[in-house]
Design an enzyme around this catalytic site. Structure first.
Site, PDB file in Angstrom:
ATOM      1  N   ARG A 108      -3.703   8.992  -5.330  1.00 34.39           N
ATOM      2  CA  ARG A 108      -4.304   7.998  -6.548  1.00 34.39           C
ATOM      3  C   ARG A 108      -4.110   8.942  -7.758  1.00 34.39           C
ATOM      4  NH1 ARG A 108      -8.192   3.805  -5.301  1.00 34.39           N
ATOM      5  NH2 ARG A 108      -8.490   2.725  -7.084  1.00 34.39           N
ATOM      6  N   LYS A 166      -7.681  -3.436   2.877  1.00 27.03           N
ATOM      7  CA  LYS A 166      -6.357  -3.120   3.349  1.00 27.03           C
ATOM      8  C   LYS A 166      -5.819  -3.636   4.448  1.00 27.03           C
ATOM      9  CE  LYS A 166      -8.475   1.533   4.689  1.00 27.03           C
ATOM     10  NZ  LYS A 166      -8.567   2.850   4.640  1.00 27.03           N
ATOM     11  N   PHE A 202      -0.936  -0.208 -10.554  1.00 26.52           N
ATOM     12  CA  PHE A 202      -1.399  -1.310  -9.582  1.00 26.52           C
ATOM     13  C   PHE A 202      -2.439  -1.875 -10.448  1.00 26.52           C
ATOM     14  CE2 PHE A 202      -2.985   2.072  -7.227  1.00 26.52           C
ATOM     15  CZ  PHE A 202      -4.163   1.741  -7.273  1.00 26.52           C
ATOM     16  N   GLU A 237      -0.754   4.774  -7.938  1.00 32.36           N
ATOM     17  CA  GLU A 237      -0.365   5.613  -6.912  1.00 32.36           C
ATOM     18  C   GLU A 237       0.836   6.479  -7.141  1.00 32.36           C
ATOM     19  OE1 GLU A 237      -2.569   5.856  -4.477  1.00 32.36           O
ATOM     20  OE2 GLU A 237      -1.567   6.598  -2.497  1.00 32.36           O
ATOM     21  N   ARG A 260      -8.300  10.781  -6.912  1.00 28.39           N
ATOM     22  CA  ARG A 260      -9.478   9.955  -6.520  1.00 28.39           C
ATOM     23  C   ARG A 260     -10.602  10.767  -6.628  1.00 28.39           C
ATOM     24  NH1 ARG A 260      -9.688   7.259  -0.687  1.00 28.39           N
ATOM     25  NH2 ARG A 260     -11.792   7.738  -0.472  1.00 28.39           N
ATOM     26  N   LYS A 272       0.804  -1.152  -0.056  1.00 29.88           N
ATOM     27  CA  LYS A 272      -0.135  -0.093  -0.097  1.00 29.88           C
ATOM     28  C   LYS A 272       0.892   1.319  -0.164  1.00 29.88           C
ATOM     29  CE  LYS A 272      -4.412   2.064   2.054  1.00 29.88           C
ATOM     30  NZ  LYS A 272      -4.139   3.063   2.116  1.00 29.88           N
ATOM     31  N   ARG A 286     -16.609  -0.107  -2.566  1.00 34.88           N
ATOM     32  CA  ARG A 286     -15.941  -0.205  -1.453  1.00 34.88           C
ATOM     33  C   ARG A 286     -16.426  -1.483  -0.868  1.00 34.88           C
ATOM     34  NH1 ARG A 286     -12.313   2.637   1.942  1.00 34.88           N
ATOM     35  NH2 ARG A 286     -13.146   4.786   1.385  1.00 34.88           N
TER      36      ARG A 286
HETATM   37  P1  ATP Z   1      -6.169   5.582   3.965  1.00 37.98           P
HETATM   38  O1  ATP Z   1      -7.123   6.687   4.491  1.00 37.98           O
HETATM   39  O2  ATP Z   1      -5.903   4.491   4.721  1.00 37.98           O
HETATM   40  O3  ATP Z   1      -4.963   6.219   3.149  1.00 37.98           O
HETATM   41  P2  ATP Z   1      -7.940   5.831   1.875  1.00 37.98           P
HETATM   42  O4  ATP Z   1      -9.139   6.322   2.697  1.00 37.98           O
HETATM   43  O5  ATP Z   1      -7.185   6.975   1.158  1.00 37.98           O
HETATM   44  O6  ATP Z   1      -7.153   5.094   2.832  1.00 37.98           O
HETATM   45  P3  ATP Z   1      -8.821   3.406   0.970  1.00 37.98           P
HETATM   46  O7  ATP Z   1      -9.960   3.044   0.452  1.00 37.98           O
HETATM   47  O8  ATP Z   1      -8.778   2.961   2.445  1.00 37.98           O
HETATM   48  O9  ATP Z   1      -8.486   4.990   0.872  1.00 37.98           O
HETATM   49  O10 ATP Z   1      -7.414   2.791   0.374  1.00 37.98           O
HETATM   50  C1  ATP Z   1      -7.405   2.702  -0.901  1.00 37.98           C
HETATM   51  C2  ATP Z   1      -6.371   3.904  -1.375  1.00 37.98           C
HETATM   52  O11 ATP Z   1      -5.072   3.485  -1.120  1.00 37.98           O
HETATM   53  C3  ATP Z   1      -6.401   4.157  -2.893  1.00 37.98           C
HETATM   54  O12 ATP Z   1      -7.394   5.256  -2.938  1.00 37.98           O
HETATM   55  C4  ATP Z   1      -5.036   4.330  -3.373  1.00 37.98           C
HETATM   56  O13 ATP Z   1      -4.884   5.593  -3.116  1.00 37.98           O
HETATM   57  C5  ATP Z   1      -3.959   3.949  -2.080  1.00 37.98           C
HETATM   58  N1  ATP Z   1      -3.244   2.504  -2.654  1.00 37.98           N
HETATM   59  C6  ATP Z   1      -1.929   2.581  -2.363  1.00 37.98           C
HETATM   60  N2  ATP Z   1      -1.301   1.282  -3.062  1.00 37.98           N
HETATM   61  C7  ATP Z   1      -2.536   0.813  -3.500  1.00 37.98           C
HETATM   62  C8  ATP Z   1      -2.404  -0.772  -4.092  1.00 37.98           C
HETATM   63  N3  ATP Z   1      -1.568  -1.320  -4.341  1.00 37.98           N
HETATM   64  N4  ATP Z   1      -3.903  -1.078  -4.751  1.00 37.98           N
HETATM   65  C9  ATP Z   1      -4.904  -0.276  -4.598  1.00 37.98           C
HETATM   66  N5  ATP Z   1      -4.924   1.099  -3.772  1.00 37.98           N
HETATM   67  C10 ATP Z   1      -3.671   1.613  -3.324  1.00 37.98           C
END
Ligand code: ATP
Length: 603
Positions: A271, A437, A356, A316, A286, A266, A431
């Site tokens: 994004r 994650k 990814f 990312e 995003r 991660k 989602r």
């Molecule tokens: P957090 O607040 O924990 O950073 P988030 O709320 O931004 O997460 P989540 O749905 O929780 O969003 O996590 C997905 C995010 O993680 C994605 O929007 C992307 O930006 C990031 N990300 C990083 N590495 C990856 C990956 N290998 N595959 C998918 N998403 C990834």
């Protein structure tokens, strides 16, 4: 429809503090909209003349709009600015002036379409003399407007329409006006997830019906709403819930053993969805913002490393030094989200982007192609790894392997890993447990931070009164109801500078009544529009009688029986997230409820 009729709807939308009536007003407006104007009306409701992701900016700041008002009403710009300093809203200034002064002639009514086209051409005006041309064009529009129309017209170029309508509410309005049925609303939602364009959906529905909407699909140049992650507490749970058959022999158990999950690190950057069409590259965040101009090196990398003529990649981006395998912290990477000095910053802090996923390739949407096949296509689509670094991930068949990868990612300074189901399609805007994650767990704290939206502030006592706020009332987003609910108050963990900063930002978006999409029992001293997203760390989630997150209010025969909601205990601010998150991207109530159930379990 005339613009003044539309402005009456804007006026009603602005005044209501109930979401249900937002939907009713919208539905009534849409029922009265012709198929040639519905698209324009939907964009104007969002304060725009193009879809959100399109980089069309009207390009008129306060001073220019003040000049147009001054010229339209025959007073000096200084007087307009003085009034604006008192009222804090040029829309209200224009309203008062239009009420008390009559223009010289020109009172014929303008249609919504002609006003829309005029604003659009203001946006398209550039080059020498463009400032004067824009001022004159807005002035001429104002000369045709009554007071209510003036107020709402002026707010459009300022990007300040104050209507507070979320995209799901617009979809509800469209569905109520045209379809009336929940199943069919789902089809609108699907089109929205794949095209991100509410105006296009409305136009298609009005002119070609639901069948035409069903045919709307992914197009290069229009962002796809990002798939997001659920949470699970540990590798064992991940395997129980997500392992599916995969076609390859297991590296550890040989032929014939068939279940596994897909895993990637991660990355902690932001994004970037990359769209390539021939030699034209566009990029989206995003939250669907167009970021093409921000990252020239990613454009260059895409053109150099991707052979296919048309492609959509999910990635990312972050500052990364390949020589030392060093990932720079998010605070560094985020310095690249800026509109000025781009070339200079690109040299100082060059980005790499970890690709990814691939969602489209050579004229074909891959949304329905299983992940395991998409990763094979991805591997072939990118050559080299100078700027675009392919991250096709690994297939794992045991929880122990996942634990090792999780530890490895954390030791490299990453957030953790993202695990995906091998057979999953790309669910635009979804989602769910197709993507999960897994993060570091620190004792005594929740396993993850929560993204909250500031809803208002409560005046403080003592030193803090200097900054105008003692605590912030913050909330989450309830996706099912498209409303914001309260989850905690934050009073500690902010420096004096941060208080000042919040106060400054909050004052610009103060509103005089509770916004329609906010559902709260606590009444703060000042309500603000739900816009500022902050990341919050808390010790635990508790049940609460005063916070409305997850609270169902059930009317009983004689009294209202309030169930308990959920609240964050000992919350503190980690960082501002408004650069990459819209309020609707905040943590949702259903996520919070799941986190509540998971808390306390050891990894
Ligand atoms: P957090 O607040 O924990 O950073 P988030 O709320 O931004 O997460 P989540 O749905 O929780 O969003 O996590 C997905 C995010 O993680 C994605 O929007 C992307 O930006 C990031 N990300 C990083 N590495 C990856 C990956 N290998 N595959 C998918 N998403 C990834």
């Amino acid at each position: 429809m005339t613009f003044s009729q539309l402005a009456v709807y804007f006026e009603k939308l602005e005044a209501t503090s109930s979401r249900l009536s937002l939907i009713e007003i919208l539905s009534d407006l849409f029922k009265h909209s012709h198929k040639d104007e519905i698209e324009k009306i939907v964009y104007l409701l969002q304060g725009r003349v193009a879809p959100f992701f399109s980089p069309v900016e009207i390009g008129m700041a306060d001073k220019m709009v003040a000049e147009s008002i001054a010229q339209a009403f025959g007073i000096s710009k200084e007087e307009v600015i003085k009034e604006n300093n008192k009222k804090g809203d040029l829309g209200l200034v224009a309203f008062e002036l239009a009420k008390h002064k009559r223009h010289k002639g020109k009172q014929e009514e303008l249609s919504v379409s002609s006003v829309f086209e005029s604003i659009k051409s203001i946006a398209g005006t550039g080059g020498v003399g463009s400032v004067e041309k824009k001022i004159t064009a807005l002035k001429e529009l104002l000369e045709h407007m009554d007071e209510v129309s003036s107020k709402h017209l002026v707010r459009i170029p300022l990007g300040n329409t104050r209507l507070g309508i979320g995209d799901p509410t617009v979809l509800d309005g469209l569905a109520t006006a045209k379809l009336g049925d929940k199943t069919n609303r789902k089809l609108l939602e699907k089109a929205y997830n794949e095209t991100s364009d509410l105006g296009l959906i409305a136009k298609t529905l009005w002119s070609g019906g639901l069948d035409a909407v069903k045919k709307l699909t992914v197009t290069v140049g229009r962002p796809i709403r990002s798939e997001l992650c659920e949470r699970l507490p540990n590798p064992t749970k991940v395997f129980e819930k997500m392992a599916t058959p995969h076609p390859e022999p297991s590296p550890t158990r040989g032929e014939g053993y068939m279940v596994g999950v897909h895993c990637t690190p991660k990355y902690d950057g932001f994004r970037v969805q990359i769209h390539k069409n021939g030699d034209h590259v566009t990029m989206f965040s995003r939250n669907l913002e167009n970021m093409t101009h921000m990252f020239p090196e990613i454009i260059e990398g895409t053109l150099r490393q991707v052979k296919a003529k048309t492609v959509i990649l999910d990635s990312e981006a972050l500052a990364y030094q390949p020589e030392s395998e060093e990932f720079l912290p998010f605070q560094e990477t985020t310095k690249r989200r800026r509109k000025h000095n781009i070339e200079e910053m690109a040299k100082q802090l060059p980005l790499k982007t970890f690709v990814f996923d691939i969602l489209y390739c050579d004229g074909k949407s891959l949304l329905d192609t299983p992940l395991i096949q998409r990763t094979e296509i991805l591997k072939k689509a990118i050559s080299g790894d100078e700027i675009l670094i392919p991250a096709p991930g690994q297939i794992l068949d045991k929880p122990e392997q996942l634990q090792i990868l999780l530890d490895d990612s954390i030791s490299k300074g990453l957030e953790g890993v993202v695990v995906k189901r091998l057979d999953s399609k790309y669910e635009a805007g979804g989602r769910n447990f197709n993507w999960v994650k897994l993060k570091r767990h620190s004792a005594g704290e929740l396993q993850d931070t929560v993204d909250c939206v500031i809803l208002g502030y409560i005046y403080g006592r003592g030193k803090r009164t200097e900054f105008g706020a003692g605590s912030l009332l913050v909330g989450l987003y309830d996706k099912e109801k498209d409303e914001f609910v309260t989850v905690t108050k934050i009073g500690t963990g902010l420096s004096d500078d941060e208080w000042r900063e919040i106060h400054k930002r909050a004052d610009k978006i103060k509103v005089d009544h509770k916004p329609a999409r906010v559902n709260a029992i606590i009444e703060p001293s000042v309500w603000i529009k739900p816009e500022i997203v902050i990341e919050v760390l808390a010790d635990e989630i508790t049940r609460s009688p005063i916070h409305t997150a997850g609270m169902e209010i059930k009317p009983k025969v004689e009294k209202v029986d309030r169930q308990l909601g959920y609240a964050l205990r000992f919350p503190r601010l980690v960082r501002f997230r408004e650069a990459d998150k819209r309020p609707e991207d905040a943590t949702s109530v259903s996520e919070l409820v799941k986190m509540y159930r998971e808390q306390g379990r050891k990894v």
